[in-house]
Design a protein around this motif. Sequence first.
Motif, short mmCIF file in Angstrom:
data_model
loop_
_atom_site.label_atom_id
_atom_site.label_comp_id
_atom_site.label_asym_id
_atom_site.label_seq_id
_atom_site.Cartn_x
_atom_site.Cartn_y
_atom_site.Cartn_z
N VAL A 159 3.81 10.63 12.19
CA VAL A 159 3.83 11.62 11.12
C VAL A 159 3.07 12.89 11.51
O VAL A 159 3.59 14.00 11.40
CB VAL A 159 3.23 11.02 9.81
N ARG A 160 1.83 12.72 12.00
CA ARG A 160 1.03 13.91 12.31
C ARG A 160 1.52 14.56 13.60
O ARG A 160 1.70 15.78 13.65
CB ARG A 160 -0.46 13.55 12.45
N LEU A 161 1.73 13.75 14.64
CA LEU A 161 2.14 14.31 15.93
C LEU A 161 3.66 14.35 16.09
O LEU A 161 4.17 14.82 17.09
CB LEU A 161 1.50 13.50 17.07
N ARG A 162 4.38 13.84 15.11
CA ARG A 162 5.84 13.81 15.11
C ARG A 162 6.42 13.25 16.41
O ARG A 162 7.45 13.68 16.90
CB ARG A 162 6.40 15.22 14.84
N ARG A 236 19.25 8.08 13.40
CA ARG A 236 18.27 8.90 12.70
C ARG A 236 16.88 8.52 13.22
O ARG A 236 16.72 7.50 13.88
CB ARG A 236 18.35 8.76 11.19
N GLY A 237 15.88 9.38 12.94
CA GLY A 237 14.54 9.06 13.38
C GLY A 237 14.30 9.37 14.84
O GLY A 237 15.10 10.08 15.47
N MET A 238 13.23 8.81 15.38
CA MET A 238 12.79 9.17 16.72
C MET A 238 12.70 7.93 17.59
O MET A 238 11.77 7.76 18.37
CB MET A 238 11.45 9.91 16.63
N ALA A 239 13.72 7.06 17.47
CA ALA A 239 13.71 5.82 18.24
C ALA A 239 13.65 6.09 19.73
O ALA A 239 13.08 5.30 20.50
CB ALA A 239 14.94 4.98 17.90
N ASP A 240 14.22 7.23 20.17
CA ASP A 240 14.21 7.54 21.60
C ASP A 240 12.78 7.61 22.15
O ASP A 240 12.50 7.10 23.24
CB ASP A 240 14.98 8.83 21.89
#
Lengths: 322, 322
Positions: A159-162, A236-240
Amino acid sequence: MRIVSLAGGIGGARFLRGLLAASPDAEITVIGNTGDDITLFGLRVCPDLDTVMYTLGGGIDEEQGWGRSDETHVVKEELAAYGMEPQWFGLGDRDFATHIVRTRMLDAGYPLSQVTEALCDRWKPGVRLIPMSDDRTETHVVINDEQGRRAVHFQEWWVRLRAAVPAEQILLVGADEARPAPGVLQAIDEADVVILPPSNPVVSIGTILQIKGIREALERKTVVGVSPIVGGAPVRGMADACLTAIGVDTTAQAVLELYGSPLVDGWLVAEQDAGVGLDGVVVEARPLIMHDAGAAAGIARAAVDLAVRLSERQGRAGEEAR
Amino acid sequence: MRIVSLAGGIGGARFLRGLLAASPDAEITVIGNTGDDITLFGLRVCPDLDTVMYTLGGGIDEEQGWGRSDETHVVKEELAAYGMEPQWFGLGDRDFATHIVRTRMLDAGYPLSQVTEALCDRWKPGVRLIPMSDDRTETHVVINDEQGRRAVHFQEWWVRLRAAVPAEQILLVGADEARPAPGVLQAIDEADVVILPPSNPVVSIGTILQIKGIREALERKTVVGVSPIVGGAPVRGMADACLTAIGVDTTAQAVLELYGSPLVDGWLVAEQDAGVGLDGVVVEARPLIMHDAGAAAGIARAAVDLAVRLSERQGRAGEEAR
């Protein structure tokens, strides 16, 4: 029919809404990820359990995908006025009430599974929602930035560092001691089929699979997974960012291999990933983008259909082997 | 000049605002009542400390006299939707943040006096606000209604039952073990004068006087009290119900006798109570209704003026005795 589904947050919750629509008569048990739980301002926050509960219970902020609809943020602003940290985690007022109830019950000695059941008494999500474990586990991420090499809570990284700072390692603190919550293994044992929704394969599904006994119980069942990767990118999201951290490519093939056989019996991929394959796994190509509730229901129906076919085939094979 | 004032809630806070206006150059220490503190939803609520802090810090709901201005009640509604009790205590969203900060700090090991100081860092009330004690004490009220004879928390009697059920007894649970918070006795010792505002003489001022050492320290100082009773009725609130419970009449005379001499050296009464008197106490009649901030300042000025005159007289008497 009895269906068990594992679930992370937004993607899992939207898939589950499709699953409920596709299988209205099924008895569905959801095993929820609690690895990204966090204590904020002294309150215990379970983002994935709440996202599932709010989404299926009609209380979700549809646009955002998490948090409550018609939300306000008075408490958060006041906490900031007192200088309370962290200020990077967005808790709304309605959401705060959930965490106050949960913390009150945990402090009174109720295990998280009973607390979750009590919260669901209000939301009536239409599924039985069980946390993967009553024992506290927390995903931490080892990063190396200008402040040096250190482990931060998953939420701080996410969340903070995305997830922009590369993760060197992703660890589930407490995994060794954690036991499945009451009802988890029984629900798996009694399930006709098990579905892995397109949740994050590392910090959602991967986390649940780390709880002692869950993977082994799943390996005895007919399990169909829906690829969270379409054409080399997360749906969606940052699974990578999570896959890279554990040295896995962001492809439908690599995630299938990560789950592996005998865990997975069937694997749904998008049409552009039709070449994916693994020994012992039946792969089918389908449209996998959850544009809307109808699309989610279509994907869920395809997953359940495949699982039922595989289960029947395994049943026949079992009979022939006798 | 150094002034110490004891204080309860609304009446005390409004009087203190007058005291600040009347004595802008004085160093004022307020010893706040914590006997009506209560834990709600796992959060520690200190109604009197907060009323003083919000009133002097500009955050109070002026009409209501307690709670925050521009308040909303989303969290409370959500807690009720979960069926959480009690639902009779009105906590607003802004107010919730204060209790979350306080509880977080208490759980982290800070004593209430340091927590109060931290909260006041934001509000800058213009006085030094110290809780009467860092030790937990709670006022309980013995009642006898259709549910039988039992003790309830003061807030349940005051807020839920509106003090309509007669109190058979009013007890400060924990009083025997409680010690004055750091700074309380020192502030009294160093004070030039001490003021007792027209707070509730039983559950506010009376509670503070029960903390070991406070009454004795006050008896060594010049203390002027402002009668909370005017013409046989409380200026505000339900002090009559509390006085009745301890067998004291609701009159300016009876409250003066309750405080007694040598605690009180001067006593301000309303003009219709001009006949009041007690050996060793100088009684003066003044308009005592706090219609507005100006009236409150006038009453506070009269109290401080009387205290200064008495203090000088005692100083001279002391010198003559040498």
